[in-house]
Write an enzyme that holds these catalytic residues in place. Sequence first.
Site, PDB file in Angstrom:
ATOM      1  N   ASP A 158       0.804  -1.224   0.000  1.00 24.89           N
ATOM      2  CA  ASP A 158       0.000   0.000   0.000  1.00 24.89           C
ATOM      3  C   ASP A 158       0.839   1.277   0.000  1.00 24.89           C
ATOM      4  O   ASP A 158       2.067   1.230   0.183  1.00 24.89           O
ATOM      5  CB  ASP A 158      -0.959  -0.004   1.205  1.00 24.89           C
ATOM      6  CG  ASP A 158      -0.274  -0.427   2.502  1.00 24.89           C
ATOM      7  OD1 ASP A 158       0.970  -0.493   2.531  1.00 24.89           O
ATOM      8  OD2 ASP A 158      -0.976  -0.687   3.485  1.00 24.89           O
ATOM      9  N   ASN A 178      -7.605  -2.583  13.995  1.00 27.24           N
ATOM     10  CA  ASN A 178      -9.004  -2.919  13.682  1.00 27.24           C
ATOM     11  C   ASN A 178      -9.092  -4.152  12.773  1.00 27.24           C
ATOM     12  O   ASN A 178     -10.125  -4.423  12.191  1.00 27.24           O
ATOM     13  CB  ASN A 178      -9.706  -1.726  13.025  1.00 27.24           C
ATOM     14  CG  ASN A 178      -9.049  -1.306  11.717  1.00 27.24           C
ATOM     15  OD1 ASN A 178      -8.098  -1.941  11.270  1.00 27.24           O
ATOM     16  ND2 ASN A 178      -9.543  -0.252  11.108  1.00 27.24           N
ATOM     17  N   HIS A 226      -7.186  -4.653  10.019  1.00 22.37           N
ATOM     18  CA  HIS A 226      -6.870  -4.455   8.600  1.00 22.37           C
ATOM     19  C   HIS A 226      -5.570  -5.137   8.190  1.00 22.37           C
ATOM     20  O   HIS A 226      -4.676  -5.350   9.002  1.00 22.37           O
ATOM     21  CB  HIS A 226      -6.911  -2.962   8.202  1.00 22.37           C
ATOM     22  CG  HIS A 226      -5.801  -2.100   8.712  1.00 22.37           C
ATOM     23  ND1 HIS A 226      -6.025  -0.867   9.281  1.00 22.37           N
ATOM     24  CD2 HIS A 226      -4.457  -2.248   8.705  1.00 22.37           C
ATOM     25  CE1 HIS A 226      -4.867  -0.321   9.587  1.00 22.37           C
ATOM     26  NE2 HIS A 226      -3.902  -1.132   9.256  1.00 22.37           N
ATOM     27  N   GLU A 252      -9.542  -2.064   4.951  1.00 18.38           N
ATOM     28  CA  GLU A 252     -10.212  -1.698   6.199  1.00 18.38           C
ATOM     29  C   GLU A 252     -11.481  -2.544   6.396  1.00 18.38           C
ATOM     30  O   GLU A 252     -12.022  -3.104   5.431  1.00 18.38           O
ATOM     31  CB  GLU A 252     -10.601  -0.217   6.133  1.00 18.38           C
ATOM     32  CG  GLU A 252      -9.413   0.750   6.150  1.00 18.38           C
ATOM     33  CD  GLU A 252      -8.875   1.016   7.550  1.00 18.38           C
ATOM     34  OE1 GLU A 252      -8.744   0.073   8.352  1.00 18.38           O
ATOM     35  OE2 GLU A 252      -8.575   2.193   7.842  1.00 18.38           O
TER      36      GLU A 252
HETATM   37  C1  GLP Z   1      -0.540   0.337   8.657  1.00 20.76           C
HETATM   38  C2  GLP Z   1      -0.178  -0.485   7.411  1.00 20.76           C
HETATM   39  C3  GLP Z   1      -0.377  -1.961   7.640  1.00 20.76           C
HETATM   40  C4  GLP Z   1       0.192  -2.375   8.980  1.00 20.76           C
HETATM   41  C5  GLP Z   1      -0.581  -1.687  10.072  1.00 20.76           C
HETATM   42  C6  GLP Z   1      -0.100  -2.039  11.468  1.00 20.76           C
HETATM   43  O1  GLP Z   1      -1.756   0.967   8.616  1.00 20.76           O
HETATM   44  N1  GLP Z   1      -0.887  -0.078   6.253  1.00 20.76           N
HETATM   45  O2  GLP Z   1       0.207  -2.686   6.563  1.00 20.76           O
HETATM   46  O3  GLP Z   1       0.112  -3.764   9.142  1.00 20.76           O
HETATM   47  O4  GLP Z   1      -0.493  -0.293   9.905  1.00 20.76           O
HETATM   48  O5  GLP Z   1       0.991  -1.251  11.822  1.00 20.76           O
HETATM   49  P1  GLP Z   1       1.942  -1.531  13.057  1.00 20.76           P
HETATM   50  O6  GLP Z   1       2.780  -2.683  12.652  1.00 20.76           O
HETATM   51  O7  GLP Z   1       2.729  -0.256  13.194  1.00 20.76           O
HETATM   52  O8  GLP Z   1       1.080  -1.825  14.220  1.00 20.76           O
END
Ligand code: GLP
Length: 241
Positions: free
Chosen positions: A66, A134, A136, A141
């Site tokens: 992404d 959440n 995702h 989402e």
């Molecule tokens: C972001 C990314 C995800 C990631 C998520 C969790 O929004 N788009 O790919 O898995 O956050 O992030 P973290 O690993 O910092 O908790």
Amino acid sequence: MKIICTENYEKMSQCASKIVLNELKKKRCLLGLATGSTPEGLYFELAKAYREKRADFSNVTTVNLDEYVSLPPEHEESYRYFMEKHLFEKIEIDRARTHLPSGIGEPFSECEKYDRLLRDLGRIDLQILGLGLNGHIGFNEPSDFFEKDTHVVSLSESTIEANSRFFQNREEVPRRAITMGIRPIMQAKKVLILVSGKKKAEIAKRAFLGEVTPQVPASILQLHPNAIVIGDRDALSGIMA
Ligand code: GLP
């Protein structure tokens, strides 16, 4: 779905890096990459393996999940910048073989372009994933349905809140992102999901033991034939208890 519980974040990252390093030994490797703080330790281990000549990235092509709409690659919070900083700058890899959706340019045509690229590249050999608070994956989402292809997503309030820690303030967090859809993730030959920390315990339990529902996008990974969750004790406390 295989679930591996490790003692802590460092062990989780080392365990994941072993699996990735094994994959790199193959003649051709299409590696799906994720951002977020969770895979940082894995990228550290991969860069270390490269320095110690235990890893060779010359056969590797990468596709990221992404990118934020509106952030140029040189923006410090863009995912291109993240990948440069945590991995690409530390290894030898041809940039022409590293792909992310572009945050600039017209978002809907960027989605089409990314889907074309994914089709041309074929199945991902190993997809790395983190888990949003959440549920995702990438920026897929919670929703009423699983979105199959690359799409523009309006980030949920909880994601904006969670990701605001990386920006000067909440207002600076882009409201939209481009994300790979569920199809290439589910078609990947192997997926590796990393989860760390107590704050992920509840969502990890819902995602990996609960009902499969687009309201918890990661739950679909329960249906993947070759999915491995690697979590530290804190993140898996609700599952292993
Ligand atoms: C972001 C990314 C995800 C990631 C998520 C969790 O929004 N788009 O790919 O898995 O956050 O992030 P973290 O690993 O910092 O908790």
